[in-house]
Scaffold this motif. Structure first.
Motif, mmCIF file in Angstrom:
data_model
loop_
_atom_site.group_PDB
_atom_site.id
_atom_site.type_symbol
_atom_site.label_atom_id
_atom_site.label_comp_id
_atom_site.label_asym_id
_atom_site.label_seq_id
_atom_site.Cartn_x
_atom_site.Cartn_y
_atom_site.Cartn_z
ATOM 1 N N HIS A 214 -15.197 -17.641 -40.630
ATOM 2 C CA HIS A 214 -14.487 -16.859 -39.627
ATOM 3 C C HIS A 214 -14.582 -17.567 -38.286
ATOM 4 O O HIS A 214 -15.245 -18.589 -38.140
ATOM 5 C CB HIS A 214 -15.012 -15.422 -39.536
ATOM 6 C CG HIS A 214 -16.451 -15.322 -39.157
ATOM 7 N ND1 HIS A 214 -16.927 -15.541 -37.881
ATOM 8 C CD2 HIS A 214 -17.551 -15.007 -39.902
ATOM 9 C CE1 HIS A 214 -18.231 -15.355 -37.844
ATOM 10 N NE2 HIS A 214 -18.631 -15.055 -39.054
ATOM 11 N N GLU A 215 -13.935 -16.982 -37.289
ATOM 12 C CA GLU A 215 -13.796 -17.654 -36.013
ATOM 13 C C GLU A 215 -15.078 -17.571 -35.173
ATOM 14 O O GLU A 215 -15.821 -16.595 -35.238
ATOM 15 C CB GLU A 215 -12.645 -17.034 -35.215
ATOM 16 C CG GLU A 215 -11.276 -17.245 -35.816
ATOM 17 C CD GLU A 215 -10.814 -18.690 -35.730
ATOM 18 O OE1 GLU A 215 -11.232 -19.395 -34.808
ATOM 19 O OE2 GLU A 215 -10.016 -19.098 -36.592
ATOM 20 N N LEU A 216 -15.290 -18.600 -34.373
ATOM 21 C CA LEU A 216 -16.298 -18.567 -33.321
ATOM 22 C C LEU A 216 -15.967 -17.427 -32.358
ATOM 23 O O LEU A 216 -14.809 -17.166 -32.064
ATOM 24 C CB LEU A 216 -16.279 -19.894 -32.573
ATOM 25 C CG LEU A 216 -17.266 -20.111 -31.437
ATOM 26 C CD1 LEU A 216 -18.671 -20.285 -31.976
ATOM 27 C CD2 LEU A 216 -16.862 -21.342 -30.617
ATOM 28 N N ARG A 217 -17.004 -16.715 -31.844
ATOM 29 C CA ARG A 217 -16.748 -15.554 -30.984
ATOM 30 C C ARG A 217 -16.974 -15.820 -29.501
ATOM 31 O O ARG A 217 -16.359 -15.175 -28.661
ATOM 32 C CB ARG A 217 -17.646 -14.384 -31.392
ATOM 33 C CG ARG A 217 -17.189 -13.635 -32.625
ATOM 34 C CD ARG A 217 -17.871 -12.283 -32.696
ATOM 35 N NE ARG A 217 -17.402 -11.407 -31.620
ATOM 36 C CZ ARG A 217 -18.059 -10.327 -31.218
ATOM 37 N NH1 ARG A 217 -19.230 -10.020 -31.747
ATOM 38 N NH2 ARG A 217 -17.565 -9.564 -30.255
ATOM 39 N N TRP A 218 -17.896 -16.740 -29.133
ATOM 40 C CA TRP A 218 -18.358 -16.806 -27.753
ATOM 41 C C TRP A 218 -18.384 -18.224 -27.200
ATOM 42 O O TRP A 218 -18.607 -19.184 -27.941
ATOM 43 C CB TRP A 218 -19.782 -16.240 -27.644
ATOM 44 C CG TRP A 218 -19.941 -14.843 -28.124
ATOM 45 C CD1 TRP A 218 -20.501 -14.436 -29.312
ATOM 46 C CD2 TRP A 218 -19.526 -13.650 -27.448
ATOM 47 N NE1 TRP A 218 -20.467 -13.069 -29.398
ATOM 48 C CE2 TRP A 218 -19.873 -12.561 -28.272
ATOM 49 C CE3 TRP A 218 -18.899 -13.413 -26.218
ATOM 50 C CZ2 TRP A 218 -19.611 -11.236 -27.906
ATOM 51 C CZ3 TRP A 218 -18.644 -12.095 -25.859
ATOM 52 C CH2 TRP A 218 -18.999 -11.030 -26.702
ATOM 53 N N ILE A 219 -18.223 -18.318 -25.870
ATOM 54 C CA ILE A 219 -18.466 -19.552 -25.133
ATOM 55 C C ILE A 219 -19.378 -19.221 -23.957
ATOM 56 O O ILE A 219 -19.328 -18.123 -23.403
ATOM 57 C CB ILE A 219 -17.151 -20.192 -24.638
ATOM 58 C CG1 ILE A 219 -17.393 -21.613 -24.113
ATOM 59 C CG2 ILE A 219 -16.460 -19.321 -23.601
ATOM 60 C CD1 ILE A 219 -16.111 -22.409 -23.896
ATOM 61 N N GLY A 240 -12.354 -21.385 -22.830
ATOM 62 C CA GLY A 240 -12.816 -20.561 -23.939
ATOM 63 C C GLY A 240 -11.983 -19.304 -24.097
ATOM 64 O O GLY A 240 -11.608 -18.924 -25.212
ATOM 65 N N ARG A 241 -11.702 -18.663 -22.990
ATOM 66 C CA ARG A 241 -10.893 -17.444 -23.060
ATOM 67 C C ARG A 241 -9.498 -17.742 -23.597
ATOM 68 O O ARG A 241 -8.952 -16.970 -24.402
ATOM 69 C CB ARG A 241 -10.810 -16.781 -21.688
ATOM 70 C CG ARG A 241 -10.139 -15.415 -21.731
ATOM 71 C CD ARG A 241 -10.375 -14.627 -20.466
ATOM 72 N NE ARG A 241 -9.741 -15.247 -19.302
ATOM 73 C CZ ARG A 241 -9.884 -14.779 -18.067
ATOM 74 N NH1 ARG A 241 -10.663 -13.731 -17.822
ATOM 75 N NH2 ARG A 241 -9.266 -15.370 -17.066
ATOM 76 N N LEU A 245 -12.018 -16.738 -27.105
ATOM 77 C CA LEU A 245 -13.452 -16.492 -27.150
ATOM 78 C C LEU A 245 -13.891 -15.519 -26.063
ATOM 79 O O LEU A 245 -13.323 -15.473 -24.972
ATOM 80 C CB LEU A 245 -14.229 -17.801 -26.982
ATOM 81 C CG LEU A 245 -13.884 -18.933 -27.956
ATOM 82 C CD1 LEU A 245 -14.792 -20.122 -27.707
ATOM 83 C CD2 LEU A 245 -13.997 -18.454 -29.398
ATOM 84 N N GLY A 246 -14.943 -14.747 -26.358
ATOM 85 C CA GLY A 246 -15.599 -13.946 -25.352
ATOM 86 C C GLY A 246 -16.470 -14.826 -24.477
ATOM 87 O O GLY A 246 -16.870 -15.930 -24.870
ATOM 88 N N LEU A 247 -16.782 -14.325 -23.284
ATOM 89 C CA LEU A 247 -17.456 -15.148 -22.281
ATOM 90 C C LEU A 247 -18.891 -14.695 -22.058
ATOM 91 O O LEU A 247 -19.186 -13.496 -21.995
ATOM 92 C CB LEU A 247 -16.696 -15.081 -20.948
ATOM 93 C CG LEU A 247 -15.186 -15.300 -20.990
ATOM 94 C CD1 LEU A 247 -14.623 -15.279 -19.576
ATOM 95 C CD2 LEU A 247 -14.841 -16.600 -21.704
ATOM 96 N N ARG A 248 -19.785 -15.688 -21.888
ATOM 97 C CA ARG A 248 -21.181 -15.456 -21.520
ATOM 98 C C ARG A 248 -21.527 -16.478 -20.449
ATOM 99 O O ARG A 248 -20.935 -17.559 -20.397
ATOM 100 C CB ARG A 248 -22.111 -15.618 -22.721
ATOM 101 C CG ARG A 248 -21.532 -15.137 -24.045
ATOM 102 C CD ARG A 248 -22.569 -15.084 -25.158
ATOM 103 N NE ARG A 248 -23.493 -14.002 -24.902
ATOM 104 C CZ ARG A 248 -23.199 -12.722 -25.139
ATOM 105 N NH1 ARG A 248 -22.026 -12.392 -25.614
ATOM 106 N NH2 ARG A 248 -24.065 -11.788 -24.884
ATOM 107 N N VAL A 249 -22.500 -16.171 -19.616
ATOM 108 C CA VAL A 249 -22.872 -17.066 -18.524
ATOM 109 C C VAL A 249 -24.389 -17.111 -18.395
ATOM 110 O O VAL A 249 -25.040 -16.064 -18.383
ATOM 111 C CB VAL A 249 -22.257 -16.613 -17.179
ATOM 112 C CG1 VAL A 249 -22.703 -17.531 -16.043
ATOM 113 C CG2 VAL A 249 -20.729 -16.578 -17.260
ATOM 114 N N GLY A 267 -14.876 -11.080 -16.187
ATOM 115 C CA GLY A 267 -15.098 -10.073 -17.218
ATOM 116 C C GLY A 267 -15.965 -10.550 -18.349
ATOM 117 O O GLY A 267 -15.780 -10.140 -19.509
ATOM 118 N N ALA A 268 -16.950 -11.389 -18.068
ATOM 119 C CA ALA A 268 -17.855 -11.883 -19.106
ATOM 120 C C ALA A 268 -18.649 -10.729 -19.717
ATOM 121 O O ALA A 268 -18.952 -9.735 -19.044
ATOM 122 C CB ALA A 268 -18.814 -12.920 -18.520
ATOM 123 N N ALA A 269 -18.993 -10.862 -20.985
ATOM 124 C CA ALA A 269 -19.782 -9.830 -21.651
ATOM 125 C C ALA A 269 -21.177 -9.739 -21.064
ATOM 126 O O ALA A 269 -21.748 -8.651 -20.971
ATOM 127 C CB ALA A 269 -19.860 -10.124 -23.147
#
Length: 412
Positions: A214-219, A240-241, A245-249, A267-269
């Protein structure tokens, strides 16, 4: 799988989201006394007073122990080889932490083969689960070439398919590797960002499809002095978006780096570390859906100022606690240790710390199936070897995990 009735529960911390919506705090009903729970396959089928428990195919008496949702560790770096104990010893002797130590691990990880990396990650996941962690995110980020980042994603993806890992994050923007950083600083970093947002991102996504199905979810990106500027970080996150992909920092670990403002604006998670926050940063997080993830073990290991978890909770921000398990700054997967530290040194209440290490982590991963024990939740349980969950802080360092159930099966 047969249904299982677990009785003999002194405290059952359900952390039911529906009770949140009704305004019921943990102390007023989210902890059931003399309780029972029914597991049906991989899901929670019933919770309530023991005397009202329905029948099930199997029955087990937990002997008056406390039961929590399994820990949700939303930030770890498990795909690595190598040792940085000398760096840690030097830091304990007074040297300051800087982001550049990541290169040491990068060199060792590049030299390791896929078979060795997978064996190492399996060992680390098993250790985390044995300590009560039942939902686990991990990142790439120690390869930092197209081929090595794809190899790390392939290892992690295979363990997602095997049910050992739950979430994988692409962290090619962990550090500018030596082969780029040795040139004039900014052109080298800019060239590397172009690699991360183009060929490397594509290769990692394809590796995840192949290995996990399945697909990668996050960057993610390390927005920090010595790593990536806010402008470079924004380009990484937008790429990434654009790829879905969802965003993390990683942000505000070493100073007010701009990572929090960037995470909230995009709007990063989650934004993770958050040691150095301005009043405006706290206000941003309180008003946003971005989760502030604190990493207590990392703060101790780097002798950094503790992240202001108390201030964040009081302001109304959503806070998560994670291990940040990695070889340089937090070589532990013990979420129980992190919860203990949050209570003893970050001044969170026990209920606040448990919530941050379960529901908070689930929010940081944008999941509603884990981090609680409401009916329909994934059957992930952490059975403590004590009747009272407060012993996590009252008896620091004691081995308090009695059993772990993951997806309805007892693993430890």
């Amino acid at each position: 799988m047969p249904s299982t009735l677990l009785t003999g529960i002194s405290e059952l911390w359900t952390l039911d989201p529906a009770l949140d919506e009704a305004g019921i705090a943990a102390a007023d009903g989210q902890v059931l006394r003399d309780a029972a729970v029914v597991l049906d396959g991989e899901r929670v089928a019933w919770t309530g007073p023991a005397e009202q428990a329905p029948d099930a195919d199997e029955r087990e008496d937990l002997g008056g122990r406390a039961v929590l949702p399994g820990w949700v560790d939303s930030h770890s770096h498990l795909v690595f080889d190598g040792d940085r104990s000398a760096e840690f010893e030097a830091r304990m002797a007074g040297e300051s932490y800087a982001a550049g130590g990541i290169q040491v691990t990068t060199d060792a990880t590049r030299a390791a083969g896929a078979e060795r990396l997978e064996a190492l990650v399996r060992e680390r996941v098993a250790a985390a689960v044995a300590g009560g962690t039942t939902c686990l995110e991990t990142k790439t980020g120690y390869g930092l070439t197209v081929e090595d980042e794809a190899a790390s994603a392939r290892v992690a993806g295979a363990l997602v398919r095997a049910g050992m890992l739950d979430e994988v994050t692409f962290l090619g923007a962990h550090l500018v590797p030596a082969e780029f950083d040795g040139r004039d600083r900014r052109p080298g970093a800019e060239e590397y960002v172009a690699l991360v947002t183009g060929p490397m991102l594509d290769a990692v996504r394809e590796a995840m499809r192949e290995s996990a199905g399945h697909e990668l979810r996050w960057i993610d990106v390390f927005c920090e002095e010595g790593a990536f500027t806010p402008e470079q970080s924004e380009r990484v996150l937008r790429a990434g978006r654009d790829a879905g992909l969802g965003l993390r920092v990683h942000g505000n670990q070493l100073g007010e780096s701009g990572g929090v403002a960037l995470a909230v604006a995009l709007g990063a998670a989650s934004v993770d570390h958050v040691n150095h926050l301005s009043a405006e940063d706290v206000e941003r997080l309180a008003a946003a859906d971005t989760v502030a993830t604190v990493l207590p073990a990392c703060d101790l290991s780097t002798r950094a100022p503790l992240a202001p978890a108390r201030e964040l909770v009081d302001a109304g921000a959503t806070v998560a606690i994670a291990s940040n398990c990695n070889p340089g700054t937090s070589y532990t997967s013990s979420m129980s240790f992190c919860v203990t530290t949050a209570v003893l040194q970050m001044r969170l209440s026990l209920a606040e710390a448990i919530r941050a290490a379960t529901r908070g982590g689930a929010r940081a991963l944008r999941r509603d199936d884990v981090g609680h024990l409401a009916v329909g939740a994934r059957a992930d349980l952490h059975v403590l070897d004590t009747p009272h969950a407060i012993d996590l802080a009252y008896r620091p360092g004691m081995p308090l995990t009695h059993q772990v159930w993951r997806r309805g099966a007892r693993t430890a």
